[in-house]
Design a protein around this motif. Structure first.
Motif, PDB file in Angstrom:
ATOM      1  N   SER A  35       0.827  -1.197   0.000  1.00 35.96           N
ATOM      2  CA  SER A  35       0.000   0.000   0.000  1.00 35.96           C
ATOM      3  C   SER A  35       0.864   1.251   0.000  1.00 35.96           C
ATOM      4  N   TRP A  36       0.208   2.338  -0.289  1.00 34.24           N
ATOM      5  CA  TRP A  36       0.849   3.651  -0.286  1.00 34.24           C
ATOM      6  C   TRP A  36       0.134   4.562   0.714  1.00 34.24           C
ATOM      7  N   TYR A  37       0.933   5.292   1.445  1.00 34.77           N
ATOM      8  CA  TYR A  37       0.444   6.312   2.355  1.00 34.77           C
ATOM      9  C   TYR A  37       1.174   7.605   2.018  1.00 34.77           C
ATOM     10  N   ARG A  38       0.660   8.703   2.505  1.00 27.91           N
ATOM     11  CA  ARG A  38       1.348   9.968   2.303  1.00 27.91           C
ATOM     12  C   ARG A  38       1.211  10.842   3.544  1.00 27.91           C
ATOM     13  N   GLN A  39       2.179  11.723   3.673  1.00 28.60           N
ATOM     14  CA  GLN A  39       2.168  12.636   4.809  1.00 28.60           C
ATOM     15  C   GLN A  39       2.656  14.000   4.371  1.00 28.60           C
ATOM     16  N   ALA A  40       1.775  14.984   4.517  1.00 28.73           N
ATOM     17  CA  ALA A  40       2.125  16.359   4.205  1.00 28.73           C
ATOM     18  C   ALA A  40       2.631  17.035   5.483  1.00 28.73           C
ATOM     19  N   PRO A  41       3.408  18.092   5.347  1.00 29.67           N
ATOM     20  CA  PRO A  41       3.934  18.780   6.541  1.00 29.67           C
ATOM     21  C   PRO A  41       2.810  19.221   7.461  1.00 29.67           C
ATOM     22  N   GLY A  42       2.949  18.901   8.745  1.00 30.57           N
ATOM     23  CA  GLY A  42       1.963  19.302   9.726  1.00 30.57           C
ATOM     24  C   GLY A  42       0.710  18.459   9.755  1.00 30.57           C
ATOM     25  N   LYS A  43       0.674  17.418   8.943  1.00 30.43           N
ATOM     26  CA  LYS A  43      -0.504  16.553   8.900  1.00 30.43           C
ATOM     27  C   LYS A  43      -0.124  15.123   9.250  1.00 30.43           C
ATOM     28  N   GLU A  44      -1.147  14.343   9.590  1.00 30.55           N
ATOM     29  CA  GLU A  44      -0.911  12.946   9.891  1.00 30.55           C
ATOM     30  C   GLU A  44      -0.752  12.139   8.606  1.00 30.55           C
ATOM     31  N   ARG A  45      -0.074  11.034   8.738  1.00 25.71           N
ATOM     32  CA  ARG A  45       0.057  10.131   7.592  1.00 25.71           C
ATOM     33  C   ARG A  45      -1.322   9.578   7.244  1.00 25.71           C
ATOM     34  N   GLU A  46      -1.621   9.559   5.947  1.00 25.50           N
ATOM     35  CA  GLU A  46      -2.938   9.091   5.527  1.00 25.50           C
ATOM     36  C   GLU A  46      -2.833   8.023   4.444  1.00 25.50           C
ATOM     37  N   PHE A  47      -3.825   7.173   4.426  1.00 22.76           N
ATOM     38  CA  PHE A  47      -3.907   6.097   3.446  1.00 22.76           C
ATOM     39  C   PHE A  47      -4.181   6.662   2.066  1.00 22.76           C
ATOM     40  N   VAL A  48      -3.527   6.082   1.060  1.00 30.92           N
ATOM     41  CA  VAL A  48      -3.745   6.477  -0.321  1.00 30.92           C
ATOM     42  C   VAL A  48      -4.352   5.339  -1.126  1.00 30.92           C
ATOM     43  N   SER A  49      -3.680   4.198  -1.110  1.00 24.40           N
ATOM     44  CA  SER A  49      -4.143   3.082  -1.936  1.00 24.40           C
ATOM     45  C   SER A  49      -3.509   1.788  -1.467  1.00 24.40           C
ATOM     46  N   GLU A  50      -4.194   0.679  -1.756  1.00 21.61           N
ATOM     47  CA  GLU A  50      -3.705  -0.627  -1.377  1.00 21.61           C
ATOM     48  C   GLU A  50      -4.004  -1.641  -2.468  1.00 21.61           C
ATOM     49  N   ILE A  51      -3.090  -2.606  -2.614  1.00 21.12           N
ATOM     50  CA  ILE A  51      -3.349  -3.772  -3.454  1.00 21.12           C
ATOM     51  C   ILE A  51      -3.016  -4.984  -2.604  1.00 21.12           C
ATOM     52  N   ASP A  52      -3.987  -5.892  -2.471  1.00 17.48           N
ATOM     53  CA  ASP A  52      -3.757  -7.001  -1.569  1.00 17.48           C
ATOM     54  C   ASP A  52      -3.144  -8.191  -2.297  1.00 17.48           C
ATOM     55  N   SER A  53      -2.979  -9.255  -1.552  1.00 20.83           N
ATOM     56  CA  SER A  53      -2.295 -10.424  -2.084  1.00 20.83           C
ATOM     57  C   SER A  53      -3.032 -11.036  -3.263  1.00 20.83           C
ATOM     58  N   ASP A  54      -4.352 -10.822  -3.319  1.00 26.38           N
ATOM     59  CA  ASP A  54      -5.149 -11.360  -4.429  1.00 26.38           C
ATOM     60  C   ASP A  54      -5.336 -10.353  -5.555  1.00 26.38           C
ATOM     61  N   GLY A  55      -4.700  -9.208  -5.431  1.00 25.74           N
ATOM     62  CA  GLY A  55      -4.799  -8.214  -6.489  1.00 25.74           C
ATOM     63  C   GLY A  55      -5.956  -7.244  -6.358  1.00 25.74           C
ATOM     64  N   ARG A  56      -6.694  -7.354  -5.275  1.00 23.15           N
ATOM     65  CA  ARG A  56      -7.803  -6.421  -5.071  1.00 23.15           C
ATOM     66  C   ARG A  56      -7.253  -5.073  -4.634  1.00 23.15           C
ATOM     67  N   THR A  57      -7.879  -4.031  -5.131  1.00 23.20           N
ATOM     68  CA  THR A  57      -7.380  -2.684  -4.858  1.00 23.20           C
ATOM     69  C   THR A  57      -8.429  -1.831  -4.140  1.00 23.20           C
TER      70      THR A  57
END
Length: 122
Positions: A35-57
């Motif tokens: 998965s991908w997460y992102r964090q902007a200055p002064g903000k909490e890390r947030e979820f962006v996207s995920e791909i699981d073991s079966d390829g589901r996104t």
């Protein structure tokens, strides 16, 4: 142990595109989610996207229709294609890999990369 190396970050103008890569190496088992997460200055890390073991996104609402996650199992690499970038997408992007139990999906171990910076100018 698993090592993650992100790449592909950079500076683009609003509306531009970038493709992030996350290459995994080490003790990678058959079943793992990335998965991908992102964090902007002064903000909490947030979820962006995920791909699981079966390829589901799945995606955060803020990036649906603009970002696409994919993976190359042979290379143990995940990608995040980011199109129509906006200034609010500017952040440090982190890759996460979760070793999961095959079948149940129960997380056994979690690993994070060091991050790659995405800058979007208006």
């Amino acid at each position: 142990r698993v090592q993650l190396v992100e790449s592909g970050g950079g500076s683009v103008q609003t509306g531009g595109s970038l493709r992030l890569s996350c290459a995994a190496s080490g003790d990678i088992t058959q079943c793992y989610d990335m998965s991908w997460y992102r964090q902007a200055p002064g903000k909490e890390r947030e979820f962006v996207s995920e791909i699981d073991s079966d390829g589901r996104t799945r995606y955060a609402d803020s990036v649906k229709g603009r970002f696409t996650i994919s993976r190359d199992r042979a290379k143990s690499t995940a990608y995040l294609q980011m199109n129509t970038l906006k200034p609010e997408d500017m952040a440090m992007y982190y890759c996460k890999l979760e070793i999961v139990r095959c079948g149940s999906g129960r997380v056994k171990y979690t690993y994070w990369g060091q991050g790659t910076q995405v800058t979007v100018s208006s």
